[in-house]
Design a protein around this motif. Structure first.
Motif, mmCIF file in Angstrom:
data_model
loop_
_atom_site.group_PDB
_atom_site.id
_atom_site.type_symbol
_atom_site.label_atom_id
_atom_site.label_comp_id
_atom_site.label_asym_id
_atom_site.label_seq_id
_atom_site.Cartn_x
_atom_site.Cartn_y
_atom_site.Cartn_z
ATOM 1 N N THR A 56 40.058 55.328 -45.007
ATOM 2 C CA THR A 56 39.784 56.755 -45.483
ATOM 3 C C THR A 56 38.337 57.188 -44.838
ATOM 4 O OG1 THR A 56 40.284 58.803 -46.981
ATOM 5 C CG2 THR A 56 38.879 56.829 -47.622
ATOM 6 N N PHE A 263 40.386 68.665 -50.400
ATOM 7 C CA PHE A 263 39.434 68.916 -49.082
ATOM 8 C C PHE A 263 39.708 70.376 -48.560
ATOM 9 C CE2 PHE A 263 39.346 64.070 -48.518
ATOM 10 C CZ PHE A 263 38.649 64.085 -49.653
ATOM 11 N N THR A 284 37.122 61.282 -53.688
ATOM 12 C CA THR A 284 38.381 61.283 -53.203
ATOM 13 C C THR A 284 39.253 61.382 -54.409
ATOM 14 O OG1 THR A 284 38.685 58.850 -53.083
ATOM 15 C CG2 THR A 284 37.787 60.012 -51.256
ATOM 16 N N TYR A 290 44.647 59.776 -52.866
ATOM 17 C CA TYR A 290 44.295 59.026 -51.622
ATOM 18 C C TYR A 290 45.334 59.373 -50.427
ATOM 19 C CZ TYR A 290 44.605 55.363 -48.085
ATOM 20 O OH TYR A 290 44.513 54.710 -46.885
ATOM 21 N N ARG A 291 44.911 59.781 -49.348
ATOM 22 C CA ARG A 291 45.562 59.790 -48.058
ATOM 23 C C ARG A 291 45.142 59.256 -47.048
ATOM 24 N NH1 ARG A 291 44.810 65.127 -50.735
ATOM 25 N NH2 ARG A 291 42.816 65.447 -49.631
ATOM 26 N N GLY A 293 44.632 58.105 -42.818
ATOM 27 C CA GLY A 293 44.180 58.921 -41.762
ATOM 28 C C GLY A 293 42.695 59.320 -41.467
ATOM 29 N N HIS A 294 41.901 58.488 -41.920
ATOM 30 C CA HIS A 294 40.316 58.868 -42.060
ATOM 31 C C HIS A 294 40.073 60.171 -42.803
ATOM 32 C CE1 HIS A 294 37.385 56.130 -40.952
ATOM 33 N NE2 HIS A 294 36.569 56.982 -40.331
ATOM 34 N N ASP A 295 41.054 60.553 -43.738
ATOM 35 C CA ASP A 295 41.189 61.673 -44.372
ATOM 36 C C ASP A 295 39.509 62.145 -45.009
ATOM 37 O OD1 ASP A 295 43.085 63.890 -45.053
ATOM 38 O OD2 ASP A 295 42.588 63.390 -47.148
ATOM 39 N N LYS A 298 36.985 62.905 -42.292
ATOM 40 C CA LYS A 298 37.467 64.052 -41.355
ATOM 41 C C LYS A 298 37.037 65.399 -42.228
ATOM 42 C CE LYS A 298 41.617 62.254 -38.899
ATOM 43 N NZ LYS A 298 43.017 62.453 -38.569
ATOM 44 N N PHE A 299 37.098 65.434 -43.526
ATOM 45 C CA PHE A 299 36.829 66.484 -44.139
ATOM 46 C C PHE A 299 35.404 66.774 -44.368
ATOM 47 C CE2 PHE A 299 35.560 68.380 -48.146
ATOM 48 C CZ PHE A 299 35.906 69.708 -48.209
#
Length: 325
Positions: A56, A263, A284, A290-291, A293-295, A298-299
């Protein structure tokens, strides 16, 4: 840019068993929620957790025991808190560049809670403590808990006010009437948790805690647990509160807020407008939000803050708060 998450949770097998032995599943539906993948991620303080952090985009987790912590346990929580904190310190020692820690306190015995906070900061190098709302039947503004907050101020460490499940009477009055699953979710992570945490902060304000302890710093997750967004309405309390300052002053002087995995740039912008960009912290809410995809990264990259404020949000504000600059 270094990215530190300040609300990242864990659980131990011993605490889980203590909840079960105390029958907490019958009074707090969130206890049963700690199962399956969520439970496995909470219990892991090694490679699997580090891999998810990397995935993440989070460099450091500030670890804290998940709700309801030890708040519904009695005097037995004193020794349990020490063992939990010692186990957490060992995990931090194994991965000192990836983990930091917030203390678990035996709030049922306030004088021991204050003593344990001091031990955790001075001996174990912890950065503060996390509290989960009421302890037994007592709200956090109860005079019995004042020495705990007094110790935090003296040590210069923050107290994280984390959500917990409202009392049964509140759940029955406001969060019931659907299926058991919906009732439980509505009363906890859907909404009830967050009102409860915000109210705990307001109770501390209205009790004059921050007038008596002007340097005490507290943290609210989820962009301020709802009450942050009612600052204009809360200002009406200034007419009757008898406090030394308007409520908005305590929000800008004594409160930090963190994302908790929510986010959304518009929530960040509103929080920054109320408390100031230098009081925004990243998190987070692992493992609940938790998600893949480099979440997290990215935010951060698209949060809308100017570069200097972005660096503060990512790591600088936390490091200043704990005196690590």
């Amino acid at each position: 840019m270094k990215l530190i998450g300040v609300e990242e949770h864990f659980l131990t097998v011993e605490v889980r068993q203590a909840w079960r032995d105390a029958g907490l599943a019958a009074t707090d539906p969130i206890v049963a929620f700690h199962s399956g993948v969520i439970e496995a991620r909470l219990l892991d303080l090694a490679e699997a957790r580090l891999a998810l952090m990397d995935e993440t985009g989070l460099d450091v987790q500030v670890l804290s025991l998940t709700t309801p912590a030890l708040h519904d346990l009695g005097r037995e929580s004193v020794d349990l808190a020490r063992r939990t904190n010692d186990a957490l310190a060992a995990a931090v020692a194994r991965h000192p560049t990836r983990f930091q820690a917030m203390a678990t306190l035996p709030m049922a015995v306030p004088e021991e809670a204050a003593r344990e906070l001091e031990r955790c900061v001075h001996t174990l190098g912890f950065k503060g403590a996390l509290l989960c709302g009421k302890a037994g039947e007592r709200q956090l503004d109860d005079p019995a808990f004042f020495p705990v907050f007094q110790t935090a101020e003296a040590l210069g460490v923050p107290m994280f006010l984390h959500p917990r499940t409202p009392d049964l009477a509140v759940r029955q009055a406001y969060y019931s009437g659907f299926s058991p699953e919906v009732d439980a979710a509505f009363a906890t992570y859907g909404l009830g948790w967050h009102y409860d945490a915000g109210i705990q902060f307001l109770r501390l304000v209205l009790a004059g805690t921050f007038d008596r302890l002007p340097n005490l710093q507290v943290i609210l997750g989820h962009w301020g647990e709802l009450v942050l967004f009612y600052v204009e309405r809360l200002a009406a309390l200034d007419r009757v509160s008898g406090l030394a300052h308007p409520i908005a002053t305590y929000m800008r002087r004594n409160l930090y807020v963190t994302a908790s995995g929510m986010f959304h740039p518009h929530l960040l912008a509103r929080a920054a407008d109320i408390v100031g960009p230098d009081r925004l912290l990243f998190s987070t809410d692992f493992p609940y939000q938790y998600r893949p995809g480099h979440d997290a990264r990215k935010f951060l990259n698209h949060c809308g803050l100017a570069e200097q404020d972005k660096a503060g949000f990512a790591h600088g504000n936390w490091q200043r708060l704990i005196g690590a600059e």
